[in-house]
Write an enzyme that holds these catalytic residues in place. Sequence first.
Site, PDB file in Angstrom:
ATOM      1  N   SER A 211       0.855  -1.179   0.000  1.00  0.00           N
ATOM      2  CA  SER A 211       0.000   0.000   0.000  1.00  0.00           C
ATOM      3  C   SER A 211       0.892   1.230   0.000  1.00  0.00           C
ATOM      4  O   SER A 211       2.116   1.111   0.100  1.00  0.00           O
ATOM      5  CB  SER A 211      -0.899   0.003   1.236  1.00  0.00           C
ATOM      6  OG  SER A 211      -0.097   0.227   2.380  1.00  0.00           O
ATOM      7  N   LYS A 212       0.262   2.375  -0.066  1.00  0.00           N
ATOM      8  CA  LYS A 212       0.999   3.648  -0.150  1.00  0.00           C
ATOM      9  C   LYS A 212       1.982   3.823   1.012  1.00  0.00           C
ATOM     10  O   LYS A 212       2.996   4.475   0.878  1.00  0.00           O
ATOM     11  CB  LYS A 212       0.013   4.817  -0.149  1.00  0.00           C
ATOM     12  CG  LYS A 212      -0.618   5.006  -1.516  1.00  0.00           C
ATOM     13  CD  LYS A 212      -0.932   6.478  -1.787  1.00  0.00           C
ATOM     14  CE  LYS A 212      -1.415   6.686  -3.207  1.00  0.00           C
ATOM     15  NZ  LYS A 212      -2.867   6.846  -3.263  1.00  0.00           N
TER      16      LYS A 212
END
Length: 441
Positions: A211-212
Amino acid sequence: MNKIRTRIAPSPTGVLHMGTARTALVNYLFAKKMGGEFLIRIEDTDKERSTKEFETNILDGLDWLGLQHDALSRQSEDLKHHTDAIAKLIESGAAYESEEDSKREEGKKVTIVRLKNPGKKITFNDLIRGDVTFDTTDLGDFVIARSVTDPLYHLAVVVDDERSKITHVIRGEDHISNTPRQILIQEALGYERPLYAHLPLILGEDKSKLSKRHGATSVDDYKEMGYTKDAFLNYLALLGWHPTDEQEIFTLVELVKEFDIARVQKGGAIFSVEKLDWINKHHIEKLSDEAYFVGLDLSEIITLPQYSDERMSMVLPLVRERLHKFGDFEHEEIAFFFDTPTYKTENLLFKGKGDIADTKKHLEHVRKTLSELGNDAWSDTEVLKASIWDYASEVGRGDVLWPLRYCLSGRDKSPDPFTILPILGKEESLKRIDTALEDIV
Ligand code: GLU
Protein backbone atom coordinates in the site's frame (compact mmCIF):
# COMPACT_ATOMS: atom_id res chain seq x y z
CA MET A 1 -9.09 -24.96 -29.58
CA ASN A 2 -10.54 -21.48 -29.29
CA LYS A 3 -8.25 -18.55 -29.80
CA ILE A 4 -6.73 -17.57 -26.47
CA ARG A 5 -8.15 -14.28 -25.22
CA THR A 6 -7.24 -12.59 -22.00
CA ARG A 7 -8.18 -9.23 -20.60
CA ILE A 8 -7.35 -6.64 -18.01
CA ALA A 9 -10.44 -5.01 -16.56
CA PRO A 10 -9.38 -1.93 -14.63
CA SER A 11 -11.90 0.33 -12.93
CA PRO A 12 -11.06 3.97 -13.70
CA THR A 13 -11.36 4.99 -10.08
CA GLY A 14 -7.67 5.75 -9.56
CA VAL A 15 -4.39 6.04 -11.40
CA LEU A 16 -2.70 2.95 -12.85
CA HIS A 17 -1.54 0.88 -9.89
CA MET A 18 1.50 -1.32 -10.02
CA GLY A 19 -0.67 -4.36 -9.23
CA THR A 20 -2.93 -3.64 -12.21
CA ALA A 21 0.13 -3.21 -14.43
CA ARG A 22 1.46 -6.57 -13.22
CA THR A 23 -1.90 -8.25 -13.93
CA ALA A 24 -1.95 -6.61 -17.36
CA LEU A 25 1.56 -7.83 -18.07
CA VAL A 26 0.77 -11.43 -17.14
CA ASN A 27 -2.39 -11.35 -19.27
CA TYR A 28 -0.37 -9.91 -22.14
CA LEU A 29 2.43 -12.45 -21.83
CA PHE A 30 0.06 -15.37 -21.52
CA ALA A 31 -1.96 -14.33 -24.57
CA LYS A 32 1.02 -13.43 -26.77
CA LYS A 33 2.90 -16.59 -25.92
CA MET A 34 -0.09 -18.60 -27.17
CA GLY A 35 -0.63 -16.45 -30.25
CA GLY A 36 -3.77 -15.04 -28.65
CA GLU A 37 -5.25 -11.63 -27.99
CA PHE A 38 -5.03 -9.25 -25.06
CA LEU A 39 -8.02 -7.01 -24.43
CA ILE A 40 -8.61 -4.01 -22.22
CA ARG A 41 -12.02 -3.47 -20.73
CA ILE A 42 -12.55 -0.31 -18.76
CA GLU A 43 -14.98 -1.18 -15.98
CA ASP A 44 -16.61 2.21 -15.66
CA THR A 45 -20.00 1.30 -14.27
CA ASP A 46 -19.33 2.91 -10.91
CA LYS A 47 -20.45 6.31 -12.14
CA GLU A 48 -19.65 8.16 -8.97
CA ARG A 49 -16.02 7.12 -8.73
CA SER A 50 -15.03 6.60 -12.38
CA THR A 51 -13.44 9.49 -14.25
CA LYS A 52 -12.15 10.09 -17.76
CA GLU A 53 -8.86 11.33 -16.30
CA PHE A 54 -8.24 8.04 -14.53
CA GLU A 55 -9.19 6.13 -17.68
CA THR A 56 -6.68 8.18 -19.69
CA ASN A 57 -4.03 7.67 -17.04
CA ILE A 58 -4.54 3.89 -17.07
CA LEU A 59 -4.47 3.65 -20.87
CA ASP A 60 -1.44 5.95 -21.13
CA GLY A 61 0.39 3.92 -18.49
CA LEU A 62 -0.27 0.62 -20.25
CA ASP A 63 0.77 2.24 -23.51
CA TRP A 64 4.01 3.55 -21.95
CA LEU A 65 4.77 0.03 -20.78
CA GLY A 66 4.24 -1.20 -24.34
CA LEU A 67 1.42 -3.59 -23.46
CA GLN A 68 -0.46 -3.12 -26.66
CA HIS A 69 -4.03 -4.27 -26.65
CA ASP A 70 -5.90 -5.95 -29.47
CA ALA A 71 -9.25 -4.45 -28.49
CA LEU A 72 -10.56 -1.85 -26.09
CA SER A 73 -14.05 -1.66 -24.65
CA ARG A 74 -15.92 0.18 -21.94
CA GLN A 75 -18.29 -1.65 -19.69
CA SER A 76 -20.76 1.24 -19.67
CA GLU A 77 -21.22 0.80 -23.42
CA ASP A 78 -22.45 -2.76 -22.89
CA LEU A 79 -25.29 -1.92 -20.55
CA LYS A 80 -27.88 -3.34 -22.91
CA HIS A 81 -26.28 -6.77 -22.76
CA HIS A 82 -26.22 -6.63 -19.00
CA THR A 83 -29.90 -5.75 -18.76
CA ASP A 84 -30.73 -8.46 -21.29
CA ALA A 85 -28.90 -10.96 -19.11
CA ILE A 86 -30.75 -9.77 -16.00
CA ALA A 87 -34.06 -10.14 -17.83
CA LYS A 88 -33.10 -13.61 -19.00
CA LEU A 89 -32.14 -14.71 -15.49
CA ILE A 90 -35.43 -13.43 -14.07
CA GLU A 91 -37.41 -15.06 -16.84
CA SER A 92 -35.79 -18.44 -16.31
CA GLY A 93 -36.33 -18.20 -12.56
CA ALA A 94 -32.58 -18.17 -11.82
CA ALA A 95 -32.90 -14.66 -10.36
CA TYR A 96 -35.70 -12.66 -8.83
CA GLU A 97 -36.62 -9.10 -7.99
CA SER A 98 -36.84 -8.29 -4.35
CA GLU A 99 -38.23 -5.17 -2.72
CA GLU A 100 -35.96 -4.15 0.12
CA ASP A 101 -34.93 -1.22 2.25
CA SER A 102 -32.44 0.96 0.47
CA LYS A 103 -28.97 0.85 1.98
CA ARG A 104 -28.21 4.25 0.57
CA GLU A 105 -31.27 6.21 1.53
CA GLU A 106 -32.99 5.58 4.77
CA GLY A 107 -36.69 4.94 4.60
CA LYS A 108 -36.61 4.30 0.86
CA LYS A 109 -37.57 1.02 -0.78
CA VAL A 110 -35.70 -0.36 -3.78
CA THR A 111 -36.25 -3.33 -6.05
CA ILE A 112 -33.00 -5.17 -6.35
CA VAL A 113 -32.22 -8.38 -8.19
CA ARG A 114 -30.88 -11.44 -6.42
CA LEU A 115 -29.55 -14.68 -7.86
CA LYS A 116 -31.35 -17.76 -6.63
CA ASN A 117 -28.33 -19.52 -5.21
CA PRO A 118 -28.51 -23.29 -5.69
CA GLY A 119 -26.18 -23.48 -2.66
CA LYS A 120 -23.69 -26.00 -3.90
CA LYS A 121 -20.00 -26.61 -3.86
CA ILE A 122 -18.14 -25.05 -6.77
CA THR A 123 -14.77 -26.41 -7.79
CA PHE A 124 -12.72 -24.63 -10.40
CA ASN A 125 -9.29 -25.38 -11.70
CA ASP A 126 -6.93 -22.50 -11.08
CA LEU A 127 -3.85 -22.54 -13.31
CA ILE A 128 -1.71 -21.46 -10.37
CA ARG A 129 -3.47 -23.02 -7.40
CA GLY A 130 -4.92 -26.24 -8.83
CA ASP A 131 -8.45 -27.24 -7.80
CA VAL A 132 -10.11 -24.65 -5.62
CA THR A 133 -13.42 -25.48 -3.93
CA PHE A 134 -15.87 -23.08 -2.36
CA ASP A 135 -19.15 -23.91 -0.69
CA THR A 136 -21.47 -21.23 -2.02
CA THR A 137 -24.27 -21.93 0.50
CA ASP A 138 -23.10 -19.18 2.81
CA LEU A 139 -23.34 -16.60 0.04
CA GLY A 140 -27.12 -16.89 0.09
CA ASP A 141 -29.10 -15.29 -2.71
CA PHE A 142 -26.59 -12.58 -3.44
CA VAL A 143 -27.42 -9.33 -5.21
CA ILE A 144 -26.53 -9.12 -8.90
CA ALA A 145 -28.18 -5.78 -9.79
CA ARG A 146 -29.40 -2.68 -8.03
CA SER A 147 -32.39 -2.79 -10.36
CA VAL A 148 -33.28 -4.54 -13.60
CA THR A 149 -31.33 -1.84 -15.44
CA ASP A 150 -28.46 -1.33 -13.00
CA PRO A 151 -26.11 -4.34 -12.99
CA LEU A 152 -23.48 -4.94 -10.34
CA TYR A 153 -19.91 -6.00 -10.87
CA HIS A 154 -20.32 -9.81 -10.79
CA LEU A 155 -23.01 -9.86 -13.41
CA ALA A 156 -21.32 -7.33 -15.68
CA VAL A 157 -17.98 -9.17 -15.58
CA VAL A 158 -19.58 -12.49 -16.48
CA VAL A 159 -21.56 -11.06 -19.38
CA ASP A 160 -18.62 -9.07 -20.74
CA ASP A 161 -16.17 -11.95 -20.51
CA GLU A 162 -18.63 -14.16 -22.39
CA ARG A 163 -19.22 -11.53 -25.05
CA SER A 164 -15.52 -10.96 -25.59
CA LYS A 165 -14.91 -14.72 -25.65
CA ILE A 166 -12.38 -14.50 -22.85
CA THR A 167 -10.78 -17.92 -22.47
CA HIS A 168 -8.61 -17.16 -19.42
CA VAL A 169 -9.47 -14.88 -16.54
CA ILE A 170 -6.14 -13.97 -15.00
CA ARG A 171 -6.40 -11.56 -12.08
CA GLY A 172 -5.22 -10.82 -8.59
CA GLU A 173 -5.74 -13.19 -5.72
CA ASP A 174 -8.01 -10.63 -4.08
CA HIS A 175 -10.63 -11.70 -6.64
CA ILE A 176 -10.55 -15.40 -5.78
CA SER A 177 -13.63 -15.23 -3.57
CA ASN A 178 -15.52 -13.52 -6.41
CA THR A 179 -14.96 -16.45 -8.72
CA PRO A 180 -17.57 -18.86 -7.23
CA ARG A 181 -20.22 -16.14 -7.44
CA GLN A 182 -19.32 -15.45 -11.03
CA ILE A 183 -19.39 -19.15 -11.87
CA LEU A 184 -22.89 -19.44 -10.43
CA ILE A 185 -24.02 -16.57 -12.69
CA GLN A 186 -22.31 -18.18 -15.70
CA GLU A 187 -24.05 -21.46 -15.02
CA ALA A 188 -27.40 -19.74 -14.64
CA LEU A 189 -26.89 -18.04 -18.00
CA GLY A 190 -25.65 -21.25 -19.64
CA TYR A 191 -22.20 -19.83 -20.46
CA GLU A 192 -19.03 -21.79 -20.82
CA ARG A 193 -16.62 -21.40 -17.93
CA PRO A 194 -13.31 -19.73 -18.72
CA LEU A 195 -10.12 -20.94 -17.08
CA TYR A 196 -8.91 -19.03 -14.08
CA ALA A 197 -5.57 -17.98 -12.67
CA HIS A 198 -5.29 -15.90 -9.52
CA LEU A 199 -1.95 -14.15 -9.18
CA PRO A 200 -0.26 -13.82 -5.81
CA LEU A 201 -0.65 -10.49 -4.11
CA ILE A 202 2.18 -8.00 -4.16
CA LEU A 203 3.42 -7.48 -0.61
CA GLY A 204 5.60 -4.89 1.05
CA GLU A 205 8.88 -5.89 2.69
CA ASP A 206 6.96 -6.41 5.95
CA LYS A 207 4.81 -9.00 4.14
CA SER A 208 1.59 -7.00 4.41
CA LYS A 209 -0.38 -6.12 1.29
CA LEU A 210 1.47 -3.41 -0.64
CA SER A 211 0.00 0.00 0.00
CA LYS A 212 1.00 3.65 -0.15
CA ARG A 213 2.48 3.32 3.31
CA HIS A 214 5.25 1.19 1.74
CA GLY A 215 6.10 3.86 -0.81
CA ALA A 216 5.11 4.55 -4.38
CA THR A 217 2.44 2.28 -5.82
CA SER A 218 1.44 3.97 -9.07
CA VAL A 219 3.12 3.39 -12.41
CA ASP A 220 3.43 7.17 -12.85
CA ASP A 221 5.52 7.40 -9.70
CA TYR A 222 8.03 4.90 -11.05
CA LYS A 223 8.08 6.58 -14.42
CA GLU A 224 8.79 9.92 -12.75
CA MET A 225 11.50 8.43 -10.57
CA GLY A 226 13.33 7.59 -13.75
CA TYR A 227 12.89 3.84 -14.11
CA THR A 228 12.77 2.67 -17.69
CA LYS A 229 9.67 0.90 -18.87
CA ASP A 230 11.71 -2.16 -19.82
CA ALA A 231 13.17 -2.45 -16.34
CA PHE A 232 9.83 -1.84 -14.69
CA LEU A 233 8.14 -4.51 -16.81
CA ASN A 234 11.03 -6.88 -16.22
CA TYR A 235 10.67 -6.43 -12.49
CA LEU A 236 6.87 -6.77 -12.55
CA ALA A 237 7.26 -10.08 -14.38
CA LEU A 238 9.56 -11.39 -11.67
CA LEU A 239 7.05 -10.59 -8.95
CA GLY A 240 5.91 -14.09 -8.18
CA TRP A 241 7.27 -15.73 -11.32
CA HIS A 242 10.59 -17.46 -11.93
CA PRO A 243 12.09 -18.41 -15.25
CA THR A 244 13.55 -21.88 -15.69
CA ASP A 245 17.13 -20.75 -15.24
CA GLU A 246 18.99 -18.01 -13.44
CA GLN A 247 18.37 -15.31 -16.05
CA GLU A 248 16.81 -12.21 -14.52
CA ILE A 249 17.17 -9.53 -17.16
CA PHE A 250 14.54 -9.75 -19.88
CA THR A 251 13.06 -7.59 -22.58
CA LEU A 252 9.33 -7.80 -23.22
CA VAL A 253 9.95 -9.95 -26.29
CA GLU A 254 12.11 -12.33 -24.26
CA LEU A 255 9.49 -12.46 -21.55
CA VAL A 256 6.85 -13.51 -24.06
CA LYS A 257 9.08 -16.43 -25.09
CA GLU A 258 10.05 -17.42 -21.58
CA PHE A 259 6.80 -16.90 -19.69
CA ASP A 260 5.02 -19.92 -18.30
CA ILE A 261 2.08 -19.43 -15.96
CA ALA A 262 2.81 -22.78 -14.31
CA ARG A 263 5.89 -21.17 -12.80
CA VAL A 264 3.91 -18.48 -11.00
CA GLN A 265 4.09 -19.03 -7.25
CA LYS A 266 1.07 -19.25 -4.97
CA GLY A 267 2.44 -17.21 -2.08
CA GLY A 268 2.63 -13.42 -1.98
CA ALA A 269 5.36 -11.69 -3.96
CA ILE A 270 7.48 -9.24 -2.01
CA PHE A 271 8.18 -5.94 -3.72
CA SER A 272 11.77 -4.83 -3.29
CA VAL A 273 12.91 -1.41 -4.51
CA GLU A 274 16.49 -2.63 -4.20
CA LYS A 275 15.84 -5.41 -6.70
CA LEU A 276 14.02 -3.01 -9.01
CA ASP A 277 17.03 -0.67 -8.86
CA TRP A 278 19.35 -3.53 -9.67
CA ILE A 279 17.25 -4.51 -12.67
CA ASN A 280 16.99 -0.91 -13.81
CA LYS A 281 20.75 -0.53 -13.65
CA HIS A 282 21.15 -3.54 -15.92
CA HIS A 283 18.66 -2.13 -18.39
CA ILE A 284 20.24 1.31 -18.51
CA GLU A 285 23.67 -0.23 -18.94
CA LYS A 286 22.42 -1.71 -22.20
CA LEU A 287 21.27 1.66 -23.58
CA SER A 288 23.29 3.39 -26.26
CA ASP A 289 25.00 6.66 -25.30
CA GLU A 290 22.41 8.54 -27.34
CA ALA A 291 19.51 6.91 -25.52
CA TYR A 292 21.28 7.56 -22.23
CA PHE A 293 21.66 11.25 -23.05
CA VAL A 294 17.95 11.46 -23.75
CA GLY A 295 17.12 9.78 -20.43
CA LEU A 296 19.18 12.20 -18.34
CA ASP A 297 17.91 15.64 -17.49
CA LEU A 298 20.85 17.71 -18.77
CA SER A 299 18.91 20.95 -19.09
CA GLU A 300 21.01 22.66 -16.39
CA ILE A 301 24.28 21.17 -17.54
CA ILE A 302 24.09 22.29 -21.16
CA THR A 303 23.78 25.91 -20.09
CA LEU A 304 27.09 25.88 -18.18
CA PRO A 305 29.96 27.96 -19.69
CA GLN A 306 32.34 25.10 -20.42
CA TYR A 307 29.74 22.69 -21.75
CA SER A 308 30.64 20.79 -24.90
CA ASP A 309 29.29 17.54 -26.29
CA GLU A 310 32.81 16.26 -26.45
CA ARG A 311 33.46 16.78 -22.75
CA MET A 312 30.04 15.40 -21.92
CA SER A 313 30.84 12.23 -23.82
CA MET A 314 33.82 11.76 -21.48
CA VAL A 315 31.75 12.47 -18.37
CA LEU A 316 28.92 10.16 -19.42
CA PRO A 317 30.67 6.86 -18.55
CA LEU A 318 31.21 8.16 -15.00
CA VAL A 319 27.52 8.90 -14.69
CA ARG A 320 26.59 5.53 -16.16
CA GLU A 321 28.73 3.70 -13.65
CA ARG A 322 26.92 5.21 -10.71
CA LEU A 323 23.28 5.59 -11.61
CA HIS A 324 20.60 3.05 -10.82
CA LYS A 325 17.93 5.16 -12.38
CA PHE A 326 17.73 8.45 -14.27
CA GLY A 327 15.87 10.06 -11.40
CA ASP A 328 18.99 9.66 -9.21
CA PHE A 329 20.94 11.96 -11.49
CA GLU A 330 21.98 15.14 -9.75
CA HIS A 331 23.49 17.71 -12.01
CA GLU A 332 25.56 19.12 -9.11
CA GLU A 333 27.62 15.95 -9.21
CA ILE A 334 28.99 16.72 -12.65
CA ALA A 335 28.50 20.50 -12.94
CA PHE A 336 32.16 21.12 -12.02
CA PHE A 337 33.24 19.50 -15.27
CA PHE A 338 31.57 22.39 -17.09
CA ASP A 339 32.05 25.34 -14.77
CA THR A 340 34.83 26.63 -12.54
CA PRO A 341 34.05 25.38 -9.08
CA THR A 342 33.83 27.55 -6.03
CA TYR A 343 35.57 26.21 -2.99
CA LYS A 344 36.81 26.95 0.45
CA THR A 345 40.56 27.15 0.96
CA GLU A 346 40.40 25.26 4.25
CA ASN A 347 38.88 22.29 2.44
CA LEU A 348 42.13 21.87 0.54
CA LEU A 349 43.57 20.34 3.68
CA PHE A 350 43.42 16.56 3.72
CA LYS A 351 40.94 15.49 6.42
CA GLY A 352 40.85 19.14 7.49
CA LYS A 353 44.23 18.74 9.15
CA GLY A 354 47.82 19.48 8.25
CA ASP A 355 49.59 22.53 7.12
CA ILE A 356 48.38 24.93 4.41
CA ALA A 357 51.96 25.85 3.52
CA ASP A 358 52.72 22.14 2.87
CA THR A 359 49.57 21.82 0.83
CA LYS A 360 50.65 24.80 -1.25
CA LYS A 361 54.09 23.22 -1.76
CA HIS A 362 52.54 19.94 -2.91
CA LEU A 363 50.19 21.67 -5.30
CA GLU A 364 53.03 23.71 -6.76
CA HIS A 365 55.05 20.57 -7.29
CA VAL A 366 52.13 18.78 -8.93
CA ARG A 367 51.38 21.81 -11.09
CA LYS A 368 54.94 21.94 -12.34
CA THR A 369 55.07 18.22 -13.12
CA LEU A 370 51.75 18.27 -14.93
CA SER A 371 52.60 21.40 -16.90
CA GLU A 372 55.65 19.66 -18.33
CA LEU A 373 53.62 16.77 -19.73
CA GLY A 374 52.73 16.80 -23.41
CA ASN A 375 49.31 16.34 -24.98
CA ASP A 376 49.60 12.56 -25.28
CA ALA A 377 50.22 12.21 -21.57
CA TRP A 378 47.24 14.44 -20.84
CA SER A 379 44.87 12.01 -22.51
CA ASP A 380 46.12 9.05 -20.50
CA THR A 381 45.01 8.59 -16.92
CA GLU A 382 47.77 6.09 -16.18
CA VAL A 383 50.57 8.35 -17.43
CA LEU A 384 49.21 11.26 -15.41
CA LYS A 385 49.04 9.07 -12.35
CA ALA A 386 52.58 7.75 -12.85
CA SER A 387 53.91 11.29 -13.15
CA ILE A 388 53.03 12.22 -9.57
CA TRP A 389 52.66 8.86 -7.88
CA ASP A 390 56.18 8.58 -6.50
CA TYR A 391 56.13 12.08 -5.09
CA ALA A 392 52.73 11.50 -3.53
CA SER A 393 53.79 8.18 -2.04
CA GLU A 394 56.82 9.82 -0.54
CA VAL A 395 55.17 12.80 1.12
CA GLY A 396 51.75 11.27 1.79
CA ARG A 397 49.20 10.40 -0.87
CA GLY A 398 46.26 12.01 0.85
CA ASP A 399 48.17 15.24 1.38
CA VAL A 400 48.82 15.50 -2.36
CA LEU A 401 45.87 13.86 -4.05
CA TRP A 402 43.15 15.34 -1.85
CA PRO A 403 43.99 19.01 -2.56
CA LEU A 404 44.55 18.23 -6.22
CA ARG A 405 41.17 16.54 -6.51
CA TYR A 406 39.48 19.28 -4.49
CA CYS A 407 40.85 22.17 -6.49
CA LEU A 408 39.74 20.49 -9.71
CA SER A 409 36.22 19.65 -8.54
CA GLY A 410 35.43 21.86 -5.56
CA ARG A 411 33.60 18.87 -4.07
CA ASP A 412 34.21 16.65 -1.11
CA LYS A 413 33.17 13.70 -3.22
CA SER A 414 34.13 13.35 -6.85
CA PRO A 415 36.01 10.93 -9.08
CA ASP A 416 39.76 10.71 -8.42
CA PRO A 417 41.99 13.47 -9.86
CA PHE A 418 43.43 11.25 -12.60
CA THR A 419 39.93 10.70 -13.96
CA ILE A 420 39.15 14.43 -13.87
CA LEU A 421 42.41 15.74 -15.35
CA PRO A 422 42.09 14.30 -18.88
CA ILE A 423 38.44 15.35 -19.07
CA LEU A 424 39.20 18.99 -18.16
CA GLY A 425 42.35 18.96 -20.29
CA LYS A 426 45.65 20.63 -19.59
CA GLU A 427 44.72 24.27 -19.85
CA GLU A 428 41.62 24.14 -17.67
CA SER A 429 43.19 21.81 -15.10
CA LEU A 430 46.24 24.05 -14.63
CA LYS A 431 44.00 27.08 -14.41
CA ARG A 432 42.04 25.51 -11.57
CA ILE A 433 45.21 24.59 -9.70
CA ASP A 434 46.45 28.18 -10.17
CA THR A 435 43.22 29.59 -8.82
CA ALA A 436 43.57 27.44 -5.72
CA LEU A 437 47.17 28.48 -5.29
CA GLU A 438 46.34 32.14 -5.60
CA ASP A 439 43.83 31.79 -2.83
CA ILE A 440 46.38 30.34 -0.44
CA VAL A 441 48.06 33.25 1.24
N1 GLU B 1 -12.64 -4.22 -12.28
C1 GLU B 1 -11.98 -5.18 -11.47
C2 GLU B 1 -10.82 -4.52 -10.76
O1 GLU B 1 -10.42 -3.43 -11.11
C3 GLU B 1 -11.43 -6.33 -12.29
C4 GLU B 1 -12.19 -7.53 -12.16
C5 GLU B 1 -11.68 -8.73 -12.89
O2 GLU B 1 -10.51 -8.75 -13.33
O3 GLU B 1 -12.48 -9.62 -13.06
O4 GLU B 1 -10.27 -5.10 -9.85
